[in-house]
Write an enzyme that holds these catalytic residues in place. Structure first.
Site, mmCIF file in Angstrom:
data_model
loop_
_atom_site.group_PDB
_atom_site.id
_atom_site.type_symbol
_atom_site.label_atom_id
_atom_site.label_comp_id
_atom_site.label_asym_id
_atom_site.label_seq_id
_atom_site.Cartn_x
_atom_site.Cartn_y
_atom_site.Cartn_z
ATOM 1 C CD1 TRP A 99 -1.863 -2.372 1.756
ATOM 2 C CD2 TRP A 99 -2.937 -1.397 0.057
ATOM 3 N NE1 TRP A 99 -2.822 -3.255 1.298
ATOM 4 C CE2 TRP A 99 -3.493 -2.688 0.263
ATOM 5 C CE3 TRP A 99 -3.458 -0.600 -0.963
ATOM 6 C CZ2 TRP A 99 -4.542 -3.191 -0.522
ATOM 7 C CZ3 TRP A 99 -4.501 -1.097 -1.747
ATOM 8 C CH2 TRP A 99 -5.020 -2.375 -1.523
ATOM 9 C CG ASP A 166 -3.330 4.023 4.391
ATOM 10 O OD1 ASP A 166 -4.345 3.848 5.094
ATOM 11 O OD2 ASP A 166 -3.094 3.363 3.359
ATOM 12 C CE LYS A 190 -8.454 -2.684 5.464
ATOM 13 N NZ LYS A 190 -8.109 -3.804 4.604
#
Lengths: 355, 355
Positions: A99, A166, A190
């Site tokens: 990511w 992030d 999440k």
């Protein structure tokens, strides 16, 4: 059979959040209308967005000067929005996995990108330490938790330049010192809500410093100015976020979530370290409390499929590791119970005794 | 009291779509897991996206060479994605209102924009005709239905350059000749699904013709290549779209939807034209079948608040006109029943006889 949802995301949510979302889909707050069919401009929806922002600020102890946004497009869209809004000449990125690498790739379209450190040399099994942050960078970008590799920074670092994080997969799992960040963002799927909404916590005075023109929807100032209502927001996903924020508060807030995360990790990592068949993949001081990754020891590699089938037969869902790491991954987000972790451990123990 | 949902968007959906979405939130296809908590990579979710694309193609009779995408961010994000992907030098826009104007504004960041025609001179109460399309434009952009002004093109025009249409508010209300378009897009929250997903129908061979670099998430090729699964898609909104596509098919497809739309419009416009108190705002040959806008005649302007209160007391929801037009708006999307339109008409008649 009871199922235990260890999915990496979209992932487990508290049962009451699920039930209340379903109920609102049928009838939103006794309005006689489904939440799916109400206008985002309706008098009873603005309070949803307002309360969600208030709870964000309260739960994370967000200081004055920050706005909380609820957007569409996912964290992947933020990868380009960040350089669009912040990168004038040079940006610094800490590379801790897939990511982070994707975020860097987008930044390169907008300016110079400096990789301050990378753990690619060991397949991202650790969080680099003691890296130097260029003081002339427009910002430093970090990925606080790496879902694929099971590593987590789990602390708020000091940065001489604006810090952007992030936190898709570990937001609300611990107290954060938000004042250290210019911007924190993440997909909701999440620890926050159903998939379909992205949260952004942004320090307002860090915006508007680049010289380029920014498309309206990609300009954070648009959404700050319009309170996330510039265009139709993802109504139902935002409502599920509100319900989950209420749940987190009722449970005792992020400190209680942190305590639970530590308990869960102790149980699962404890068994990984004890069990003769398995070994953890992340270096010990980089271990994530959210995504617990482990593999079979080299001498037991042929048991891979058998363990997967065994775990599935015992009600474990989503414990297959990401293809970049292999093995297994137990994602233990806020809503994962101690009972779920104990069930996984029992499963690992039974499998060990069978071999 | 029964409520009739005339919201402009997010808006009415069939009751069975609502109930099935709520049921899936509790337990998705007897998996023992909530739809809100399943991975988008789960074996039982890929068929959802696949079936939604198949039904899109079947219901709209989409020819070979087109892909259907389900994205996040809303139609407003498409306003910049379109020029990013298509505008090399010059783009042509038909200006039929606020949304067309917003789309044009984004295009101007990427190249020259030619307004081929505009109905701004009469507050967008009509769809311009007989405009010239520059043959050297990279594309022509149109907004097929204008939610605010109650105007609709309702036919597929011939264009010498690639035709791109925002069909946010009239998709699935009539058969379309998709072969005439390079790209059709829209937010889902009118005729398709709950808010949170954007549909894009794109002719694959029209992509990749611009020389600029495109951020990954803004490049349609990314989503074409990954079948809308480059990043986590809005799972629950997509599922609600699938349920609605199944509903449309079961009702007889877009031809049946068109017939219903015509019936509804006949009932409501019929009453507007008959009733001594009201007058329609759109020119007759530009009237939208989706958003029926009307105001009180000049001599009855002082009844504005009274009619709003009266309509609300009779169960009408969302009939307040947009501030740019004033008066009233009855949005009659696919799920609006004839009964709902008759209830509105009865309300208008009763109000008339009271005055």
């Amino acid at each position: 059979m009871k199922k235990y949802n260890f999915n990496a995301g979209p992932s487990i949510l508290p049962r009451e959040v699920i039930e209340q979302t379903a109920a609102a889909c049928l009838d939103f707050e006794n309005s006689g209308l489904s939440l799916m069919t109400i206008s985002h401009r309706a008098k009873n929806f603005q309070p949803v967005v307002d309360e969600a922002e208030v709870l964000f600020k309260e739960l994370l102890d967000i200081p004055e000067g920050y706005k909380v946004l609820f957007l569409g497009g996912g964290a992947s869209l933020e990868f380009c929005m960040i350089p669009y809004n912040y990168l004038e000449k040079k940006a610094a990125y800490l590379n801790t996995g897939v990511w982070a690498t994707k975020a860097m790739k987008e930044a390169k379209l907008f300016g110079e990108v400096v990789e301050v450190a990378s753990s690619a040399d060991k397949n991202f099994t650790y969080i680099p330490k003691n890296f130097e942050i260029p003081t002339d960078a427009d910002y430093l970008h970090i990925t606080s938790n790496n879902t694929i590799y099971g590593t987590e920074l789990r602390k708020d670092i000091d940065s001489p330049v604006p810090l952007i994080a992030d936190m898709s997969s570990d937001i609300f799992s611990r107290p954060i010192d938000v004042s250290k960040y210019a911007l924190i963002y993440g997909g909701a799927q999440k620890n926050l809500a159903m998939a379909g909404v992205t949260f952004v916590i942004v320090k307002e005075d860090t915006l508007g410093k680049v010289s380029r023109q920014i498309p309206t929807m990609l300009d954070y100032r648009t959404h700050v100015k319009k309170g996330s209502m510039f265009n139709t927001p993802p109504v139902v996903p935002i409502y599920s976020a509100l319900l989950n924020l209420r749940y987190i508060k009722a449970q005792g807030g992020v400190k209680a979530m942190e305590k639970l995360a530590e308990e869960r990790a102790k149980i699962v990592y404890g068994e990984i370290d004890r069990n003769k068949l398995f070994v953890g993949t992340a270096e010990e001081d980089s271990r994530s409390l959210m995504n617990i990754t482990f593999v079979l020891k080299p001498e037991y590699q042929d048991l891979q499929d058998e363990f997967m089938a065994f775990a599935t037969s015992k009600g474990m869902v989503g414990v297959k590791g990401h293809r970049d790491v292999g093995g297994f991954r137990a994602s233990c987000y806020n809503a994962m119970s101690i009972e779920g972790c104990e069930a996984l451990v029992a499963c690992m123990k039974e499998f060990e005794s069978n071999h």
